[in-house]
Design a protein around this motif. Structure first.
Motif, short mmCIF file in Angstrom:
data_model
loop_
_atom_site.label_atom_id
_atom_site.label_comp_id
_atom_site.label_asym_id
_atom_site.label_seq_id
_atom_site.Cartn_x
_atom_site.Cartn_y
_atom_site.Cartn_z
N CYS A 118 0.90 -1.32 0.09
CA CYS A 118 -0.06 0.01 -0.04
C CYS A 118 0.95 1.28 -0.12
N LEU A 119 0.34 2.27 -0.34
CA LEU A 119 0.83 3.64 -0.42
C LEU A 119 1.18 4.11 1.16
N SER A 120 2.28 4.46 1.48
CA SER A 120 2.57 4.76 2.88
C SER A 120 1.79 6.16 3.09
N PRO A 121 1.13 6.08 4.39
CA PRO A 121 0.79 7.23 4.86
C PRO A 121 1.57 8.30 5.17
N PRO A 122 1.40 9.74 5.10
CA PRO A 122 2.42 10.64 5.43
C PRO A 122 2.72 10.78 6.89
N SER A 123 1.84 10.30 7.67
CA SER A 123 1.89 10.81 9.17
C SER A 123 2.69 9.90 10.18
N ILE A 124 3.30 9.03 9.48
CA ILE A 124 4.28 8.16 10.44
C ILE A 124 5.51 7.87 9.61
N SER A 125 6.63 7.57 10.31
CA SER A 125 7.85 7.45 9.58
C SER A 125 7.87 5.89 9.16
N ALA A 126 9.08 5.71 8.34
CA ALA A 126 9.18 4.56 7.58
C ALA A 126 9.61 3.68 8.59
N GLU A 127 10.20 4.04 9.50
CA GLU A 127 10.57 2.88 10.71
C GLU A 127 9.61 2.83 11.75
N ALA A 128 8.58 3.59 12.10
CA ALA A 128 7.66 3.06 12.83
C ALA A 128 6.56 2.13 11.88
N LEU A 129 6.46 2.57 10.68
CA LEU A 129 5.53 1.84 9.76
C LEU A 129 5.71 0.54 9.55
N SER A 130 7.15 0.15 9.53
CA SER A 130 7.65 -1.18 9.17
C SER A 130 7.19 -2.14 10.24
N THR A 131 7.05 -1.71 11.42
CA THR A 131 6.68 -2.72 12.59
C THR A 131 5.30 -3.26 12.60
N LEU A 132 4.45 -2.49 11.75
CA LEU A 132 3.18 -2.70 11.97
C LEU A 132 2.34 -3.73 11.20
N PRO A 133 2.80 -3.92 9.70
CA PRO A 133 2.11 -4.89 8.86
C PRO A 133 1.78 -6.41 9.41
N TYR A 134 2.92 -6.87 9.77
CA TYR A 134 2.78 -8.51 10.26
C TYR A 134 1.96 -8.49 11.47
N ASN A 135 2.12 -7.65 12.32
CA ASN A 135 1.25 -7.70 13.68
C ASN A 135 -0.06 -7.11 13.36
N PHE A 136 -0.28 -6.29 12.61
CA PHE A 136 -1.73 -5.78 12.40
C PHE A 136 -2.54 -6.91 11.75
N LEU A 137 -1.84 -7.43 10.52
CA LEU A 137 -2.59 -8.54 9.84
C LEU A 137 -2.87 -9.79 10.73
N THR A 138 -1.85 -9.85 11.63
CA THR A 138 -2.10 -11.24 12.42
C THR A 138 -3.25 -10.99 13.34
N VAL A 139 -3.40 -9.73 13.96
CA VAL A 139 -4.32 -9.33 14.76
C VAL A 139 -5.73 -9.43 14.38
N THR A 140 -6.01 -8.72 13.21
CA THR A 140 -7.30 -8.62 12.45
C THR A 140 -7.67 -10.19 12.29
N ARG A 141 -6.89 -11.06 11.89
CA ARG A 141 -7.32 -12.38 11.43
C ARG A 141 -7.53 -13.19 12.84
N ALA A 142 -6.90 -12.63 14.04
CA ALA A 142 -7.30 -13.30 15.00
C ALA A 142 -8.72 -12.88 15.57
N PHE A 143 -9.06 -11.64 15.41
CA PHE A 143 -10.30 -11.02 15.44
C PHE A 143 -11.42 -11.87 14.67
N THR A 144 -11.03 -12.13 13.55
CA THR A 144 -12.05 -12.81 12.54
C THR A 144 -12.19 -14.47 13.24
#
Length: 340
Positions: A118-144
């Motif tokens: 996805c296109l990167s949102p401008p409101s967060i640094s690349a360093e912080a952004l790189s820590t989120l996808p694996y965890n976010f996708l795992t958590v949302t799948r756990a919710f399902t």
């Protein structure tokens, strides 16, 4: 740049050091892009895979071949676009994930399917952004997997076991946004961050027992310990939505017992725990999978989910980054492949 650099291992375990290896820059195939990586997270799963965890099943996927490059998350810039890709062009700032493979994201350049970016949102640094996808996708799948939605948890109690880790912190914030009353269970060092993320009740797992909690939870999530699975299931209310765990023994069963016996053990383990859930409740063993719609959702809320602290490492410090995660030091570990 015509050369890429990879952080590779040539065997499992501490005897095999991470080594930086040069290789020609990859070329994108149809519906693929090549990203010049600015930042890539080092997650606990990377450390475990380096030690050989899951290698029996990952071998079937071609994800354990040597030399092996680990890593799933990344943020960077598109530097090549394959045939059939729309909506992305060279120079775009992007972030995304790769499924388990032997060509992960701990590299200066990574080839990835366009739908996993996805296109990167401008409101967060690349360093912080790189820590989120694996965890976010795992958590949302756990919710399902656990049947968690606004309709099933709004105004009701939800327990997050392992709330102070990367998965748990995201889960707490998302559950707060869904209107749940969140009980965060974890180590004392991270509970203040859970409160800041919206947790209503805090429990130090080293000082309090899960058995002392009331059995009124609409859902429970286990990001901490398989040994606590049975106790967590006993906390579900009779009309609970369900439970999901990311610390199930699926990969471990195959590693320990082989494909056939491991498969049988896995079916038995899951069946026995499922029988403990209330009638009509869901029970799930969550595994990570790329999901384009979840990735798009992350692009809209990433800034609100940024980890409270980061620890960055130049690419030549890859070994130190892995050690940082293995020793559970504070701060999310982030590799900066451009710093060689």
């Amino acid at each position: 740049m015509n050369t890429a650099c990879l952080a590779t291992i040539n065997g499992f375990g501490d005897a095999f050091a991470l080594a930086l290896r040069s290789t020609p820059c990859p070329e994108p195939g149809p519906r693929e892009i090549v990203v010049q990586v600015e930042a890539a997270a080092v997650n606990p799963i990377d450390v475990r895979r380096r030690d050989g965890y899951g290698r029996r099943l990952f071998s079937l996927m071609g994800a354990a071949r040597m030399p092996l490059v680990l890593g799933n998350d990344f943020a960077g810039t598109v530097c090549a676009v394959g045939r059939g890709v729309t909506g992305l062009r060279e120079g775009d700032a992007v972030f995304g994930v790769k499924p388990p493979s032997n060509a992960g994201t701990h590299a200066t350049h990574v080839t990835v399917r366009a739908e996993h970016v996805c296109l990167s949102p401008p409101s967060i640094s690349a360093e912080a952004l790189s820590t989120l996808p694996y965890n976010f996708l795992t958590v949302t799948r756990a919710f399902t997997d656990a049947g968690i939605s606004r309709e099933t948890v709004k105004g009701r109690h939800v327990l997050v076991h392992g709330a102070t880790g990367g998965l748990g912190q995201i889960a707490v914030r998302l559950l707060h946004g869904l209107g749940a009353t969140v009980t965060a269970v974890g180590g004392s060092d991270g509970l203040d961050a859970c409160r800041a993320g919206g947790a209503d009740e805090l429990m130090d797992r080293h000082r309090q027992s899960l058995a002392a909690l009331p059995r009124h939870f609409a859902a429970t999530l286990n990001f901490a310990s398989w040994e606590d699975e049975t106790e967590l299931l006993r906390l579900l209310a009779p009309d609970a939505a369900g439970h999901a765990t990311t610390v199930h023994p699926l990969l471990g069963n195959f590693d320990r017992l082989g494909l056939l016996a491991g498969g049988v053990a896995t079916l038995i383990d899951k069946r026995d725990r499922r029988r403990m859930t209330p009638k009509n409740s869901r029970y799930g063993w969550t595994i990570f999978r790329p999901n384009s719609s979840a990735l798009l959702a992350l692009s809209h809320c990433a800034a609100a989910l940024a980890p409270p602290s980061l620890k960055t490492f130049a690419f030549t410090q890859a070994e130190q980054a892995y050690l940082h995660v293995k020793q559970r030091r504070p701060g999310r570990a982030v590799l900066l492949p451009g710093q060689i």
